[in-house]
Design a protein around this motif. Sequence first.
Motif, PDB file in Angstrom:
ATOM      1  N   VAL A  45      30.957 -32.032  16.551  1.00 19.69           N
ATOM      2  CA  VAL A  45      30.251 -32.552  15.374  1.00 19.69           C
ATOM      3  C   VAL A  45      30.791 -33.930  15.002  1.00 19.69           C
ATOM      4  CG1 VAL A  45      29.928 -32.229  12.882  1.00 19.69           C
ATOM      5  CG2 VAL A  45      29.527 -30.326  14.449  1.00 19.69           C
ATOM      6  N   GLU A  46      32.095 -34.082  15.009  1.00 21.29           N
ATOM      7  CA  GLU A  46      32.686 -35.378  14.648  1.00 21.29           C
ATOM      8  C   GLU A  46      32.370 -36.446  15.684  1.00 21.29           C
ATOM      9  OE1 GLU A  46      34.427 -38.295  12.505  1.00 21.29           O
ATOM     10  OE2 GLU A  46      33.909 -36.284  11.814  1.00 21.29           O
ATOM     11  N   LEU A  47      32.447 -36.108  16.964  1.00 21.82           N
ATOM     12  CA  LEU A  47      32.165 -37.091  18.002  1.00 21.82           C
ATOM     13  C   LEU A  47      30.668 -37.430  18.099  1.00 21.82           C
ATOM     14  CD1 LEU A  47      34.627 -36.046  20.848  1.00 21.82           C
ATOM     15  CD2 LEU A  47      34.800 -37.992  19.275  1.00 21.82           C
ATOM     16  N   ALA A  48      29.832 -36.578  17.536  1.00 27.87           N
ATOM     17  CA  ALA A  48      28.400 -36.888  17.490  1.00 27.87           C
ATOM     18  C   ALA A  48      28.151 -38.125  16.630  1.00 27.87           C
ATOM     19  CB  ALA A  48      27.615 -35.701  16.945  1.00 27.87           C
ATOM     20  N   ASN A  49      29.095 -38.445  15.750  1.00 28.51           N
ATOM     21  CA  ASN A  49      28.994 -39.625  14.892  1.00 28.51           C
ATOM     22  C   ASN A  49      29.481 -40.891  15.585  1.00 28.51           C
ATOM     23  OD1 ASN A  49      28.004 -38.179  12.634  1.00 28.51           O
ATOM     24  ND2 ASN A  49      30.065 -37.421  12.270  1.00 28.51           N
ATOM     25  N   GLY A  50      30.025 -40.770  16.795  1.00 29.06           N
ATOM     26  CA  GLY A  50      30.475 -41.932  17.548  1.00 29.06           C
ATOM     27  C   GLY A  50      31.872 -41.776  18.096  1.00 29.06           C
TER      28      GLY A  50
END
Length: 140
Positions: A45-50
């Motif tokens: 989820v966090e890495l989906a933001n970049g």
Amino acid sequence: MSVTNTEVTTQPAELEPCGQQNHPDCGIRDVLDRVGDKWSVLVIVELANGVRRFRQLQLAIDGISQRMLTLTVRRLERDGLVLRTAYPTMPAQVDYRLTETGASLTHLVKALADWSLAHREEISHSREIYDAQHPGNEIR
């Protein structure tokens, strides 16, 4: 496993349910175990933001220890969901990003996270009722 051990571990071949190619669980259980665990979901989820550096991930994911984050990103990297890039600087800079495969998973993981948020009060209420009806037999 010792407190300082951060190596990715695998099961011996004779213990894996996929030892036989026709086994009905072959591949499914292993993948679901990885993408369904709490920390992996939160990292995805966090890495989906970049792109994120290790410390940024650690600060963004409430309650994750350094050791658990290290294990989680290594396992996700091993599974081809996360790409780790180390830059030759002093001190070394490392960042993490989702691979194409990891990115293709984000809509499913985000849907699960959204569902969890939308139903957390209902689930919490159900747990309270259950615990009141079954004192001393709480499930965690």
